[in-house]
Design a protein around this motif. Sequence first.
Motif, PDB file in Angstrom:
ATOM      1  N   ILE A 167      12.547 -30.199 -36.233  1.00 22.87           N
ATOM      2  CA  ILE A 167      12.182 -28.646 -36.249  1.00 22.87           C
ATOM      3  C   ILE A 167      10.898 -28.682 -35.820  1.00 22.87           C
ATOM      4  CG2 ILE A 167      12.313 -26.445 -36.909  1.00 22.87           C
ATOM      5  CD1 ILE A 167      15.109 -27.745 -36.691  1.00 22.87           C
ATOM      6  N   PRO A 168      10.272 -28.731 -34.511  1.00 24.04           N
ATOM      7  CA  PRO A 168       8.721 -28.844 -34.163  1.00 24.04           C
ATOM      8  C   PRO A 168       8.076 -27.624 -34.544  1.00 24.04           C
ATOM      9  CG  PRO A 168      10.136 -28.295 -32.153  1.00 24.04           C
ATOM     10  CD  PRO A 168      11.196 -28.727 -33.371  1.00 24.04           C
ATOM     11  N   ASN A 169       6.753 -27.758 -34.335  1.00 22.48           N
ATOM     12  CA  ASN A 169       5.617 -26.578 -34.678  1.00 22.48           C
ATOM     13  C   ASN A 169       5.770 -25.638 -33.453  1.00 22.48           C
ATOM     14  OD1 ASN A 169       4.295 -26.403 -37.459  1.00 22.48           O
ATOM     15  ND2 ASN A 169       4.488 -28.359 -36.985  1.00 22.48           N
ATOM     16  N   GLY A 170       4.937 -24.649 -33.603  1.00 18.45           N
ATOM     17  CA  GLY A 170       4.690 -23.718 -32.560  1.00 18.45           C
ATOM     18  C   GLY A 170       3.176 -23.292 -32.667  1.00 18.45           C
ATOM     19  N   TRP A 171       3.084 -22.134 -31.647  1.00 19.29           N
ATOM     20  CA  TRP A 171       1.584 -21.663 -31.434  1.00 19.29           C
ATOM     21  C   TRP A 171       1.430 -20.328 -31.131  1.00 19.29           C
ATOM     22  CZ3 TRP A 171       0.493 -19.012 -26.922  1.00 19.29           C
ATOM     23  CH2 TRP A 171       1.617 -19.095 -26.027  1.00 19.29           C
ATOM     24  N   GLU A 172       2.540 -19.615 -31.115  1.00 19.78           N
ATOM     25  CA  GLU A 172       2.636 -18.121 -30.774  1.00 19.78           C
ATOM     26  C   GLU A 172       1.537 -17.297 -31.705  1.00 19.78           C
ATOM     27  OE1 GLU A 172       6.988 -18.927 -30.611  1.00 19.78           O
ATOM     28  OE2 GLU A 172       5.393 -19.898 -31.374  1.00 19.78           O
ATOM     29  N   HIS A 173       1.572 -17.658 -32.877  1.00 16.77           N
ATOM     30  CA  HIS A 173       0.565 -16.880 -33.903  1.00 16.77           C
ATOM     31  C   HIS A 173      -0.789 -16.691 -33.193  1.00 16.77           C
ATOM     32  CE1 HIS A 173      -0.243 -21.058 -34.793  1.00 16.77           C
ATOM     33  NE2 HIS A 173      -1.351 -20.716 -35.149  1.00 16.77           N
ATOM     34  N   PHE A 174      -1.413 -17.820 -32.493  1.00 16.24           N
ATOM     35  CA  PHE A 174      -2.471 -17.738 -31.967  1.00 16.24           C
ATOM     36  C   PHE A 174      -2.784 -16.554 -31.022  1.00 16.24           C
ATOM     37  CE2 PHE A 174      -6.517 -20.289 -30.573  1.00 16.24           C
ATOM     38  CZ  PHE A 174      -6.963 -20.291 -32.008  1.00 16.24           C
ATOM     39  N   ALA A 175      -1.848 -16.396 -30.133  1.00 13.99           N
ATOM     40  CA  ALA A 175      -1.899 -15.432 -29.149  1.00 13.99           C
ATOM     41  C   ALA A 175      -2.230 -14.040 -29.687  1.00 13.99           C
ATOM     42  CB  ALA A 175      -0.615 -15.592 -28.533  1.00 13.99           C
ATOM     43  N   LYS A 176      -1.583 -13.708 -31.044  1.00 17.40           N
ATOM     44  CA  LYS A 176      -1.949 -12.485 -31.561  1.00 17.40           C
ATOM     45  C   LYS A 176      -3.111 -12.371 -32.255  1.00 17.40           C
ATOM     46  CE  LYS A 176       2.999 -13.010 -32.844  1.00 17.40           C
ATOM     47  NZ  LYS A 176       3.901 -13.296 -34.113  1.00 17.40           N
ATOM     48  N   ILE A 177      -4.000 -13.297 -32.367  1.00 19.89           N
ATOM     49  CA  ILE A 177      -5.220 -13.336 -33.027  1.00 19.89           C
ATOM     50  C   ILE A 177      -6.300 -12.834 -32.123  1.00 19.89           C
ATOM     51  CG2 ILE A 177      -7.227 -14.616 -34.102  1.00 19.89           C
ATOM     52  CD1 ILE A 177      -5.045 -16.672 -34.972  1.00 19.89           C
ATOM     53  N   GLU A 178      -7.256 -12.062 -32.437  1.00 19.56           N
ATOM     54  CA  GLU A 178      -8.381 -11.161 -31.823  1.00 19.56           C
ATOM     55  C   GLU A 178      -9.401 -12.265 -31.872  1.00 19.56           C
ATOM     56  OE1 GLU A 178     -10.761  -7.251 -31.273  1.00 19.56           O
ATOM     57  OE2 GLU A 178      -8.996  -7.215 -32.432  1.00 19.56           O
ATOM     58  N   SER A 179     -10.062 -12.731 -30.985  1.00 19.59           N
ATOM     59  CA  SER A 179     -11.349 -13.550 -30.876  1.00 19.59           C
ATOM     60  C   SER A 179     -12.632 -12.852 -31.767  1.00 19.59           C
ATOM     61  CB  SER A 179     -11.538 -13.763 -29.661  1.00 19.59           C
ATOM     62  OG  SER A 179     -12.824 -14.973 -29.665  1.00 19.59           O
ATOM     63  N   ASP A 180     -13.196 -13.607 -32.519  1.00 15.73           N
ATOM     64  CA  ASP A 180     -14.177 -12.942 -33.484  1.00 15.73           C
ATOM     65  C   ASP A 180     -15.531 -13.678 -32.920  1.00 15.73           C
ATOM     66  OD1 ASP A 180     -15.961 -12.122 -35.282  1.00 15.73           O
ATOM     67  OD2 ASP A 180     -14.876 -12.543 -36.991  1.00 15.73           O
ATOM     68  N   THR A 181     -16.104 -12.831 -32.204  1.00 16.18           N
ATOM     69  CA  THR A 181     -17.417 -13.421 -31.514  1.00 16.18           C
ATOM     70  C   THR A 181     -18.438 -13.624 -32.693  1.00 16.18           C
ATOM     71  OG1 THR A 181     -18.103 -11.074 -30.709  1.00 16.18           O
ATOM     72  CG2 THR A 181     -16.818 -12.697 -29.304  1.00 16.18           C
ATOM     73  N   SER A 182     -18.403 -12.905 -33.817  1.00 19.40           N
ATOM     74  CA  SER A 182     -19.495 -13.094 -34.850  1.00 19.40           C
ATOM     75  C   SER A 182     -19.817 -14.294 -35.066  1.00 19.40           C
ATOM     76  CB  SER A 182     -18.997 -12.091 -35.989  1.00 19.40           C
ATOM     77  OG  SER A 182     -18.125 -12.816 -36.804  1.00 19.40           O
ATOM     78  N   ILE A 183     -18.914 -15.392 -35.183  1.00 18.97           N
ATOM     79  CA  ILE A 183     -19.122 -16.602 -35.125  1.00 18.97           C
ATOM     80  C   ILE A 183     -20.475 -17.254 -34.355  1.00 18.97           C
ATOM     81  CG2 ILE A 183     -17.559 -17.707 -33.854  1.00 18.97           C
ATOM     82  CD1 ILE A 183     -18.659 -19.123 -37.278  1.00 18.97           C
ATOM     83  N   MET A 184     -20.250 -16.682 -33.096  1.00 19.90           N
ATOM     84  CA  MET A 184     -21.558 -17.078 -32.229  1.00 19.90           C
ATOM     85  C   MET A 184     -22.808 -16.769 -32.475  1.00 19.90           C
ATOM     86  SD  MET A 184     -19.538 -19.150 -30.350  1.00 19.90           S
ATOM     87  CE  MET A 184     -20.435 -19.637 -28.895  1.00 19.90           C
ATOM     88  N   GLU A 185     -22.862 -15.482 -32.964  1.00 16.42           N
ATOM     89  CA  GLU A 185     -23.895 -14.777 -33.424  1.00 16.42           C
ATOM     90  C   GLU A 185     -24.734 -15.381 -34.677  1.00 16.42           C
ATOM     91  OE1 GLU A 185     -22.663 -10.624 -34.025  1.00 16.42           O
ATOM     92  OE2 GLU A 185     -22.230 -10.552 -31.807  1.00 16.42           O
ATOM     93  N   LYS A 186     -23.842 -15.859 -35.473  1.00 20.58           N
ATOM     94  CA  LYS A 186     -24.057 -16.666 -36.728  1.00 20.58           C
ATOM     95  C   LYS A 186     -24.748 -18.039 -36.437  1.00 20.58           C
ATOM     96  CE  LYS A 186     -20.383 -14.784 -39.796  1.00 20.58           C
ATOM     97  NZ  LYS A 186     -18.929 -15.116 -40.304  1.00 20.58           N
ATOM     98  N   HIS A 187     -24.321 -18.665 -35.310  1.00 22.31           N
ATOM     99  CA  HIS A 187     -24.932 -19.887 -34.871  1.00 22.31           C
ATOM    100  C   HIS A 187     -25.109 -19.789 -33.564  1.00 22.31           C
ATOM    101  CE1 HIS A 187     -23.251 -21.736 -38.707  1.00 22.31           C
ATOM    102  NE2 HIS A 187     -22.346 -20.985 -38.678  1.00 22.31           N
ATOM    103  N   PRO A 188     -26.447 -19.200 -33.253  1.00 22.00           N
ATOM    104  CA  PRO A 188     -27.138 -18.894 -31.830  1.00 22.00           C
ATOM    105  C   PRO A 188     -27.421 -20.537 -31.081  1.00 22.00           C
ATOM    106  CG  PRO A 188     -28.621 -18.185 -33.455  1.00 22.00           C
ATOM    107  CD  PRO A 188     -27.421 -18.751 -34.274  1.00 22.00           C
ATOM    108  N   GLU A 189     -27.126 -21.405 -31.888  1.00 26.07           N
ATOM    109  CA  GLU A 189     -27.454 -22.681 -31.222  1.00 26.07           C
ATOM    110  C   GLU A 189     -26.117 -23.193 -30.623  1.00 26.07           C
ATOM    111  OE1 GLU A 189     -26.178 -23.655 -35.644  1.00 26.07           O
ATOM    112  OE2 GLU A 189     -26.950 -22.006 -34.689  1.00 26.07           O
ATOM    113  N   LEU A 190     -25.121 -22.436 -30.868  1.00 26.65           N
ATOM    114  CA  LEU A 190     -23.871 -22.774 -30.093  1.00 26.65           C
ATOM    115  C   LEU A 190     -23.593 -22.060 -28.906  1.00 26.65           C
ATOM    116  CD1 LEU A 190     -21.427 -23.096 -33.279  1.00 26.65           C
ATOM    117  CD2 LEU A 190     -22.578 -25.044 -32.143  1.00 26.65           C
ATOM    118  N   LYS A 191     -23.881 -22.651 -27.757  1.00 31.74           N
ATOM    119  CA  LYS A 191     -23.808 -21.682 -26.589  1.00 31.74           C
ATOM    120  C   LYS A 191     -22.729 -22.138 -25.786  1.00 31.74           C
ATOM    121  CE  LYS A 191     -28.154 -20.540 -27.012  1.00 31.74           C
ATOM    122  NZ  LYS A 191     -28.743 -19.043 -27.239  1.00 31.74           N
ATOM    123  N   LYS A 192     -22.134 -20.903 -25.153  1.00 35.97           N
ATOM    124  CA  LYS A 192     -20.759 -21.399 -24.508  1.00 35.97           C
ATOM    125  C   LYS A 192     -20.978 -22.628 -23.558  1.00 35.97           C
ATOM    126  CE  LYS A 192     -17.472 -19.130 -21.354  1.00 35.97           C
ATOM    127  NZ  LYS A 192     -16.325 -19.316 -22.341  1.00 35.97           N
ATOM    128  N   GLY A 193     -19.865 -23.597 -23.693  1.00 36.02           N
ATOM    129  CA  GLY A 193     -19.734 -24.824 -23.145  1.00 36.02           C
ATOM    130  C   GLY A 193     -20.596 -25.973 -23.421  1.00 36.02           C
TER     131      GLY A 193
END
Length: 355
Positions: A167-193
């Motif tokens: 009985i394998p796993n799934g991923w649909e829960h992730f589609a319901k999650i809203e992206s929280d961009t505050s983590i990028m503000e906490k860590h400005p050293e992490l630039k996109k890509g």
Amino acid sequence: MKILINGNFLNRNLTGIERFAWEICHALDSMLTEKDDFSILVSSNARVFPEFKKIKIVIPKVQLKSFVKWDLSIFKKECKKLNALGLNFSTTAPFGKKCGFAFIHDIYAASFPEDFVSFRDKLVRLYCLMCYRNIAKNALKVFTVSGFSKELIAKKYSVKEENICVIPNGWEHFAKIESDTSIMEKHPELKKGSFYFTLGSLSRRKNLKWIVEYSKKHLEENFAISGKAISGLVPPELEELKTLKNIVLLGYVSDGEVKCLMENCRAFIFPSYYEGFGIPPLEALSCGTSAVVAKSACLPEIYGNTVHYIDPFSTDISLSELLKEQVENPSKVLEKFTYKNAAELLLEEIRKHSN
């Protein structure tokens, strides 16, 4: 036939096995008919309380203060009281013939005894081994999450393969999650890509040693690592990670922050040398993110040609060059591994035993 679900997973954070159990139960709830009689045993001190339309909630008089006591005594008594068969998601179940239906997600403690070093580790391992053997020998049906785990369980505990169902796993829960961009503000050293992202509990099998060795060879490449250390299974590389300037240790991050990191990283790295299934790369693929995973355990079985592979015990590669290689579109993998499909398989197997 009455089914009583062991709700012990509701007293833990909803990650890994707990997430799987939560999502499968909700998927099951939408599929049940009047002929199905499902309940779930929920402690009054649970961290989260489910809301179901068809699965009945049963709250015992005693609270969950010890998982061992709950699984081996309280849950067993409630099954007897309700004349129900147990459904256990957490690789634990009542001992003996009252085991019911039960999952063994993996047999890590049996496969890698050397990872359990301290006295406490060894006690944990002994309990895990007892649980594996009990379920393998006594469960009405053994459920696991991959063909890899099924083969290991069948061989280790001499279980007929027809008595084990994947009985394998799934991923649909992730589609319901809203992206929280505050983590990028906490860590400005992490630039996109500009960084690679690694997610998971900081346990030995997650193989942070690979990240340490690779990052020391490639100081120009940056890594962000999230996760909490698991008591007793903390890798010795953790202290060395803290000293490397091209690594950012994020600690615990929320689901929304994880999604943001996956959406913004150059690639998701998953170097684990042992997994029963491995959900995080599936989450990354659902975001359109490239995934680099270890060519080990169940991972090639699950991900096929949709990810880039590394040797979990060698860092003689270049991630930049590896990512230039073409991989297949992950749509088939994302369509195959869903909680809906898993719940349908599980319900079909349970119904077989009621006829």
